[in-house]
Design a protein around this motif. Structure first.
Motif, mmCIF file in Angstrom:
data_model
loop_
_atom_site.group_PDB
_atom_site.id
_atom_site.type_symbol
_atom_site.label_atom_id
_atom_site.label_comp_id
_atom_site.label_asym_id
_atom_site.label_seq_id
_atom_site.Cartn_x
_atom_site.Cartn_y
_atom_site.Cartn_z
ATOM 1 N N PHE B 24 0.836 -1.209 0.000
ATOM 2 C CA PHE B 24 0.000 0.000 0.000
ATOM 3 C C PHE B 24 0.868 1.256 0.000
ATOM 4 N N ILE B 25 1.845 1.288 0.913
ATOM 5 C CA ILE B 25 2.698 2.481 1.037
ATOM 6 C C ILE B 25 3.461 2.737 -0.262
ATOM 7 N N CYS B 26 4.056 1.707 -0.796
ATOM 8 C CA CYS B 26 4.897 1.918 -1.980
ATOM 9 C C CYS B 26 4.068 2.238 -3.214
ATOM 10 N N GLU B 27 2.914 1.561 -3.364
ATOM 11 C CA GLU B 27 2.152 1.771 -4.603
ATOM 12 C C GLU B 27 1.223 2.969 -4.533
ATOM 13 N N LYS B 28 0.616 3.200 -3.359
ATOM 14 C CA LYS B 28 -0.385 4.268 -3.292
ATOM 15 C C LYS B 28 0.191 5.586 -2.779
ATOM 16 N N ILE B 29 1.162 5.510 -1.877
ATOM 17 C CA ILE B 29 1.684 6.753 -1.301
ATOM 18 C C ILE B 29 2.937 7.216 -2.042
ATOM 19 N N PHE B 30 3.939 6.340 -2.111
ATOM 20 C CA PHE B 30 5.152 6.739 -2.829
ATOM 21 C C PHE B 30 4.951 6.655 -4.336
ATOM 22 N N LYS B 31 3.971 5.827 -4.754
ATOM 23 C CA LYS B 31 3.699 5.605 -6.184
ATOM 24 C C LYS B 31 4.979 5.288 -6.941
ATOM 25 N N VAL B 32 5.652 4.224 -6.531
ATOM 26 C CA VAL B 32 6.901 3.857 -7.202
ATOM 27 C C VAL B 32 6.594 3.457 -8.639
ATOM 28 N N ASP B 33 7.505 3.845 -9.531
ATOM 29 C CA ASP B 33 7.256 3.688 -10.949
ATOM 30 C C ASP B 33 8.349 2.797 -11.552
ATOM 31 N N PRO B 34 7.959 1.631 -12.110
ATOM 32 C CA PRO B 34 8.989 0.745 -12.662
ATOM 33 C C PRO B 34 9.730 1.393 -13.836
ATOM 34 N N ASN B 35 9.146 2.413 -14.447
ATOM 35 C CA ASN B 35 9.793 3.034 -15.605
ATOM 36 C C ASN B 35 10.667 4.229 -15.229
ATOM 37 N N PHE B 36 10.640 4.591 -13.939
ATOM 38 C CA PHE B 36 11.458 5.733 -13.503
ATOM 39 C C PHE B 36 12.934 5.376 -13.643
ATOM 40 N N ARG B 37 13.685 6.287 -14.263
ATOM 41 C CA ARG B 37 15.128 6.028 -14.387
ATOM 42 C C ARG B 37 15.811 6.405 -13.082
ATOM 43 N N THR B 38 16.261 5.395 -12.345
ATOM 44 C CA THR B 38 16.860 5.681 -11.033
ATOM 45 C C THR B 38 18.243 6.313 -11.220
ATOM 46 N N PRO B 39 18.727 7.030 -10.199
ATOM 47 C CA PRO B 39 20.053 7.670 -10.306
ATOM 48 C C PRO B 39 21.147 6.672 -10.681
ATOM 49 N N ALA B 40 20.976 5.403 -10.270
ATOM 50 C CA ALA B 40 22.001 4.410 -10.601
ATOM 51 C C ALA B 40 22.160 4.281 -12.115
#
Lengths: 90, 559
Positions: B24-40
Motif C-alpha cells: 500500500f505504502i509503496c504503490e499508493k503513497i510513494f507511487k513507485v514507478d517501474p519506468n522511472f530512471r533511477t540515479p544508478a
C-alpha cells in the motif's frame, strides 16, 4: 547432467559471493584508485606546471595515452576546457 | 507462554506488514514507478552509481544497518515485561521503520540520490541541515562510546570470547590480502574464513583470556576500552579493503548463521517465557515505560541511522524504483526479526522467574549479557551446543557487530572533523591522523566521563536512543514535506513523526531531571544539547509543514 547443475549452482554462488563482497565497497575502492591515478597524472604533467621532472623524456611519451583520462579529470574538477596551455584535449 | 508462539506471531505480523502495508505504502503513497530512471542508471559511473541486483542490495543494506543496537535495546527494555517490548518492536517495524527506510531510499532516489543531510538542506532549509550535522555527530559519538563499553563488559563477563574476537580481526586481515592479491577465489576464501572463525569460537573456551584487574592504574574495563579505541583508530585509518571489507563480509555471513541458529534453537527447545508479560514490580529507579520504552528500543523499531545508509549508499545503487519495497521495507523487517530474537532470548532463556529477576535487578542491567546468557541456554537446550560454547558464539556475534560499527563510526566521525576543518579553514584538522585523534578523544571522554570508571556507557543508552529518533524524525520530515508537495496523503509519515518527537522530547525531559538529581553535570549538558536540537527539529517541522500546506492551498485556490 548432474555435474552441470552443480557447476551452474557453483557459478551462481560465486557470482553472489563476489557481488556481496564487492558491492558495498566498490565506490570507496574506486575512489582510492582514482586518487592514485590523479597523482600519477600530476607527475606526468609536472613539467607543464613548472615543476622540474628528471624523467620528462619518458613521461612525454605517456602524455597522449593520458588524453582521455585528463579530459575526465578537468571536467570532474569543474573546468570546461583544459587548463594547460599546451595540452588541449577538447 | 511458549516462545514459539511469540516467534510465530511476531514473524507473521511482520510478514503481513510486508505483503499488505508495504505494498500500500509503496504503490499508493510513494507511487513507485517501474519506468522511472533511477540515479544508478541516470548517473551511472561505475563508482558510486551502480545498478545492483536487489537481493545483493538488500544484503548490503541489511548488514550495514543491523548491528548490536537491535540486540542491546530490546534486551534492556524487557525489564518492563515482554509485551511492551514485543508490541513496540513489531508495530514499530511495520508502521515506523519499514516506512522510514523505504521512504528514505525513495526520497533520495527521486532527488538525484542525495543524502538525507543534503535533502534536509534542499527541502526543509539550511538551518535544519546544520541541526542534522550536529545530530549525526552526536549519534556517532554515542554509538562509539556505548559500543566500546558494551564490548569491554562482554570481554570481562565471557573471557572465553577474547581469543575469537581478536582472532576474527586477524582472519579478516588475512582474507583481505588473499582476495586483494587474487590468490584464491572468493567462494573458497569464504569457506576458509567462516571455518576459521568458528574453529576459533570452538577453541575460545579452552583458552579464556582476560586482562589483569589493574594495568597502569586502569581497571580491566578501562583497559579494554582504551585497547578497543586504539584498534578502532588504526582500523579506521587502514584502506577499506585491508580490514573493513573482509570483516564486514564475514560478519554478514555470521549474522545469518547466528540468526538461523537462534530461531532453529527456539523451535527445537520450545522454551517458556519466564519473564512477566507486564512487569508490575520493576526494580527501584526504573523510569516509566512511557516514554522511555520508545527511546530504549531505537534500532529494531525505528532508527535514524538507517536513513543515513539508505540515502548515502543504497539509493545510488537502486536498479528499479519498486525495489525500494524489498530493499528498504524488508531490510527493516530483517532488523525487526533480530530484535525479536533478542526479546525471546532475554525473556525465555531463563529457568525461573527468580533467575530472570536476579539478572534484571536494576534498570540498564541485563541487556547484552542477558541476551547472551538467555540465548546460550536456548541454544544448549535446542541444538545441544555446550553452554560455554554457546555463550562464546553469541558473545562473538554481538562483539563483532559492535566492533565493525565502531570502525565505521570512527571513520565517519573523522570525516566530519575533516569537513569542519575545511569549512572553518583549520588546516591541521583536515589531515586524517589528527582528525582521528579528535574523534577517539571525544569518544573516550564520553565513555569515561559518564561514570568515571568507564561503566557509564549504559547510562547514555537511552540518550543514544533519543538522538537516533531525532535523526529518524528529520528523515520522516523530509519525506512528509515531499509528500505534501506532491499533494499525497501525509499522515502515514506524519503520525510516526509526531509520535517520535513527542516521545523523544518527553524522554529527554525525564532523563534531564534524573541527571540533575544525580548531579551528573556532564550528561546533563549533553541531554540539554540534544533537547535543544529536538526543540529545533519540532519548530522546523511545524514551520515547514504549515508553510507548505499554505502554499498548496494557495495553488489550489488559484486553480
Amino acid at each position: 547432467m548432474k555435474l552441470d547443475t552443480i557447476k551452474a549452482w557453483f557459478r551462481q554462488a560465486s557470482f553472489y559471493a563476489e557481488e556481496a563482497y564487492n558491492a558495498p565497497y566498490r565506490s570507496a575502492i574506486a575512489r582510492a584508485q582514482r586518487e592514485q591515478n590523479d597523482l600519477f597524472m600530476l607527475l606526468i604533467f609536472s613539467e607543464m606546471m613548472g615543476v622540474p621532472n628528471p624523467a620528462s623524456y619518458y613521461t612525454l611519451e605517456l602524455q597522449p595515452l593520458l588524453m582521455e583520462r585528463f579530459h575526465d579529470w578537468h571536467t570532474r574538477m569543474g573546468m570546461e576546457h583544459s587548463p594547460l596551455d599546451n595540452f588541449k584535449c577538447c | 507462554m511458549n516462545a514459539i508462539y511469540l516467534m510465530v506471531m511476531g514473524l507473521a505480523a511482520m510478514a503481513l506488514g510486508y505483503f499488505v502495508y508495504s505494498k500500500f505504502i509503496c504503490e499508493k503513497i510513494f507511487k513507485v514507478d517501474p519506468n522511472f530512471r533511477t540515479p544508478a542508471h541516470e548517473m551511472q559511473d561505475g563508482i558510486d552509481y551502480v545498478p545492483t541486483n536487489k537481493y545483493i542490495l538488500w544484503g548490503h543494506h541489511f548488514t550495514s544497518v543491523a548491528g548490536a543496537a537491535p540486540i542491546i535495546g530490546p534486551a534492556i527494555a524487557v525489564i518492563w515485561g515482554w509485551v511492551p517490548a514485543f508490541l513496540w518492536v513489531v508495530f514499530g517495524t511495520i508502521f515506523f521503520a519499514g516506512v522510514h527506510d523505504a521512504g528514505a531510499i525513495w526520497a533520495s532516489s527521486r532527488n538525484k540520490a542525495k543524502s538525507i543531510g543534503a535533502l534536509t538542506g534542499d527541502i526543509v532549509g539550511n538551518r535544519a541541515r546544520s541541526i542534522f550535522m550536529i545530530v549525526i555527530f552526536l549519534v556517532l559519538l554515542m554509538v562509539n562510546a556505548v559500543f566500546a563499553v558494551v564490548i569491554a563488559g562482554q570481554l570481562i563477563n565471557f573471557p572465553s570470547a577474547t581469543v575469537p574476537v581478536w582472532g576474527a580481526i586477524v582472519v579478516a586481515l588475512i582474507i583481505g590480502q588473499l582476495i586483494y592479491r587474487k590468490l584464491i577465489g572468493l567462494l573458497m576464501v569464504t569457506i576458509i574464513g567462516v571455518v576459521a572463525l568458528y574453529a576459533m569460537i570452538y577453541a575460545g573456551p579452552m583458552f579464556p583470556l582476560s586482562l589483569p584487574e589493574t594495568v597502569m592504574g586502569l581497571s580491566d574495563r578501562q583497559g579494554w576500552i582504551v585497547l578497543l579505541f586504539v584498534y578502532a583508530a588504526i582500523a579506521s585509518l587502514l584502506p577499506v579493503w585491508a580490514l573493513l571489507q573482509p570483516r564486514d563480509y564475514i560478519n554478514g555471513i555470521q549474522l545469518f548463521i547466528g540468526l538461523g541458529l537462534l530461531y532453529a534453537a527456539v523451535i527445537f527447545a520450545s522454551p517458556d517465557i519466564v519473564a512477566p508479560a507486564f512487569n508490575h514490580d520493576v526494580p527501584e529507579g526504573t523510569p516509566s515505560l512511557i516514554p522511555l520504552l520508545f527511546v530504549t528500543i531505537a534500532c529494531g523499531a525505528i532508527s535514524g541511522f538507517h536513513g543515513l545508509v539508505a540515502s548515502g549508499t543504497t539509493s545510488k545503487q537502486l536498479d528499479k524504483e519498486p525495489d525500494v519495497r524489498f530493499v528498504g521495507y524488508f531490510g527493516a523487517i530483517g532488523e525487526g526479526s533480530l530484535a525479536l530474537a533478542a526479546i525471546i532470548a532475554a525473556t525465555a532463556g531463563f529457568a525461573t522467574l527468580a533467575d530472570w529477576q536476579a539478572i534484571y535487578h536494576s534498570f540498564g542491567q541485563g541487556g547484552v549479557s542477558a541476551f547472551i546468557r538467555g540465548g546460550a541456554n536456548i541454544l544448549e537446550n535446542g541444538i545441544g551446543l555446550d553452554a560455554v560454547l554457546s555463550q562464546t558464539l553469541l558473545t562473538v556475534m554481538v562483539v563483532l557487530f559492535a566492533g565493525t560499527t565502531m570502525d565505521t563510526g570512527l571513520r565517519l566521525q573523522r570525516y566530519i572533523f575533516q569537513e569542519w576543518g575545511s569549512i572553518y579553514n583549520i588546516s591541521w584538522m583536515q589531515k586524517a591522523a589528527p582528525a582521528t585523534l579528535l574523534a577517539v578523544g571525544s569518544c573516550l571522554l564520553l565513555a569515561f566521563g559518564a561514570g568515571g570508571d568507564g561503566s557509564g556507557g549504559m547510562m547514555i543508552w537511552p540518550l543514544f536512543g533519543t538522538t537516533n529518533q531525532l535523526l529518524a524524525g528529520l528523515t520522516l520530515l523530509v519525506i512528509t514535506v515531499m509528500l505534501v508537495k506532491l499533494g499525497r496523503p501525509m499522515w502515514y509519515t506524519l503520525a510516526p513523526l509526531i509520535f517520535l518527537l513527542t516521545m523523544t522530547t518527553l524522554g529527554l525531559l525525564i532523563q534531564l531531571k534524573s541527571f540533575y538529581d544525580k548531579q551528573d553535570w556532564f550528561l546533563f549538558t549533553l541531554d540539554l544539547v540534544i533537547l535543544i536540537a529536538a526543540i529545533l527539529v519540532i519548530l522546523e517541522s511545524v514551520g515547514t509543514l504549515t508553510r507548505q500546506i499554505k502554499a498548496n492551498k494557495l495553488a489550489n485556490d488559484k486553480v
